[in-house]
Design an enzyme around this catalytic site. Structure first.
Site, short mmCIF file in Angstrom:
data_model
loop_
_atom_site.label_atom_id
_atom_site.label_comp_id
_atom_site.label_asym_id
_atom_site.label_seq_id
_atom_site.Cartn_x
_atom_site.Cartn_y
_atom_site.Cartn_z
N LYS A 46 1.00 -1.13 -0.13
CA LYS A 46 0.02 -0.02 0.06
C LYS A 46 1.11 1.44 0.15
CE LYS A 46 -0.07 -0.78 4.88
NZ LYS A 46 -0.99 -1.43 6.00
N ARG A 139 -10.85 -0.39 14.49
CA ARG A 139 -10.60 0.52 13.13
C ARG A 139 -11.45 -0.23 11.84
NH1 ARG A 139 -4.65 0.27 10.14
NH2 ARG A 139 -5.49 -1.94 9.53
N TYR A 259 15.49 29.67 8.80
CA TYR A 259 14.17 30.62 9.41
C TYR A 259 14.28 30.52 10.78
CZ TYR A 259 12.36 30.62 4.44
OH TYR A 259 12.10 30.75 3.25
N MET A 307 11.43 24.17 2.59
CA MET A 307 10.91 23.59 1.46
C MET A 307 11.58 22.82 0.55
SD MET A 307 7.82 25.02 -1.14
CE MET A 307 6.80 25.63 0.29
C1 LIG Z 1 -0.08 -2.29 6.86
C2 LIG Z 1 -0.85 -3.55 7.07
C3 LIG Z 1 0.11 -4.70 7.23
C4 LIG Z 1 1.61 -4.62 7.28
O1 LIG Z 1 1.88 -3.98 8.45
P1 LIG Z 1 3.45 -3.72 8.83
O2 LIG Z 1 3.44 -3.17 10.40
O3 LIG Z 1 3.74 -2.71 8.17
O4 LIG Z 1 3.99 -4.95 8.60
C5 LIG Z 1 -0.60 -6.00 7.72
N1 LIG Z 1 -1.88 -6.09 7.82
C6 LIG Z 1 -2.91 -4.98 7.46
C7 LIG Z 1 -4.20 -5.22 7.43
C8 LIG Z 1 -2.10 -3.88 7.32
O5 LIG Z 1 -3.12 -2.73 7.05
#
Ligand SMILES: *Cc1c(COP(=O)(O)O)cnc(C)c1O
Length: 365
Positions: A46, A139, A259, A307
């Site tokens: 992702k 979640r 800055y 930036m």
């Molecule tokens: C992002 C995610 C993972 C991977 O988690 P890591 O801590 O990066 O290994 C696994 N399962 C789900 C459902 C996730 O959203």
């Protein structure tokens, strides 16, 4: 092969800032996890492969014959499909019913947990899907103790898989064991046991060997972030963030940098300006806190990250215009790990990685 020659070979010696991504190290991290877990991997790719570039990451990890890949959105899944990947791709966030037809068109696998979502999936033609079970992260997913609410629907449209996600797998606080037993309780309450069960993200994989379930879902470990110095497995560094030195300035005692003048010279100082800033994904929180490697020596970032530019104190090291500094990763014998960089700036290593997605050039090797 040194970084310098890689960059020169690609005729990128005018590149202002870049990330060297070591796909060999990525693959070895995946091999180490697969060997430890003794089940196939479903690499989580992702957020554009945690900021590293999803297509090169997927190509490299395909050598491990993974079970499939995990993404967060329909668009991320489609991008992998468009690159010709035929493996299962699971979308690990709750989706709106209106997104399901597009998801189905690309042969992606949804993770569902609500009556409306499961019905919408069946109505648009259905196909493989996984049941999300919430065991404490609060979640996404059906609560582990509320499976009965879905029983009729699940009898009619059984899921191919079921999974949960741990909230603190890197902590030895008993929470993972509690979530695990809730998961087992939920599975036992299903009308039928799905063929594919999975729970483990990186830190959970590292904590136990072999894995209890059908495949594991590593993310951050693949990209070079482990779960602490005492963990059973340590990843290799995958990401090396470099920026070109574009100017040098000599400062008198008392003169300031950046800055708001947040840094002042307490001795005659030589300051190098790096061609990288927060628009390249370097976090502002690294100002006055991060370190850089210049010719293998550690030097401090001074003043705020701006930036497009960031300054370092090179009073004590050899440094000339056109050379590069390393803000994450290895140079000479020293390494600034993603973890260490994140800790110095009070950031999560996940944020440090996924930040590297903006103006910066990526070099995959
Ligand atoms: C992002 C995610 C993972 C991977 O988690 P890591 O801590 O990066 O290994 C696994 N399962 C789900 C459902 C996730 O959203």
């Amino acid at each position: 092969m040194t970084t310098k020659s890689t960059v020169d070979e690609l005729n990128l010696n005018t590149t202002r800032a870049w990330v060297d991504i070591d796909l060999g190290a990525l693959l070895r991290n995946g091999e180490a996890l697969a060997k430890h877990a003794r089940v196939p991997l479903l690499p989580m790719v992702k957020a554009d492969g945690y900021g590293l570039g999803v297509i090169p990451v997927v190509r490299a990890l395909s050598k491990l014959n993974p079970f499939g890949f995990g993404v967060a959105t329909v668009d991320e899944g489609r991008e992998i499909r468009d690159a010709g990947v035929k493996d299962p791709v699971i979308v690990f966030t709750p989706l709106l019913p209106a997104e399901l037809p597009r998801l189905r068109e690309s042969k992606l696998i949804p993770t569902l947990s609500t009556p409306s979502g499961i019905s919408a999936w069946t109505e648009c033609g259905g196909g493989p899907w996984h049941l999300a079970i919430d065991t404490g992260l609060s979640r996404a997913g059906i609560r582990w103790d509320s499976i009965a609410e879905l029983a009729d629907l699940l009898r009619h449209s059984p899921p191919d898989g079921a999974f949960t996600h741990f909230h603190s797998p890197e902590l030895d606080d008993g929470s993972m064991e509690i979530q695990e037993s809730r998961f087992r309780e939920a599975i036992a309450a299903l009308p039928a046991r799905p063929a594919l069960l999975h729970t483990d993200s990186s830190a959970a994989i590292v904590r136990r060997s072999p894995s209890f379930w059908n495949f594991v879902r590593p993310g951050v470990f693949l990209y070079g972030v482990g779960s602490g110095d005492r963990a059973a497995l340590q990843p290799e560094q995958v990401v090396h963030l470099r920026a070109r030195v574009v100017e040098l300035h000599d400062l008198h005692v008392g003169e300031s940098v950046g800055y708001d003048a947040t840094w002042r010279a307490t001795r005659p100082s030589r300051v190098a300006t790096l061609a990288i800033g927060y628009a390249d994904g370097l976090h502002k929180a690294m100002g006055n806190r991060a370190e850089a490697l210049v010719n293998g020596r550690r030097v401090p970032v001074i003043g705020g990250v701006m930036m497009d530019m960031t300054m370092i104190d090179v009073t004590d090291v050899r440094c000339s215009v056109g050379e590069h500094a390393t803000l994450i990763g290895a140079d000479g014998g020293d390494v600034l790990s993603v973890d260490a960089v994140a800790a110095r700036a009070d950031l999560s290593p996940y944020e440090v990685l996924t930040g590297l997605r903006q103006r910066i050039t990526r070099i995959h090797r």
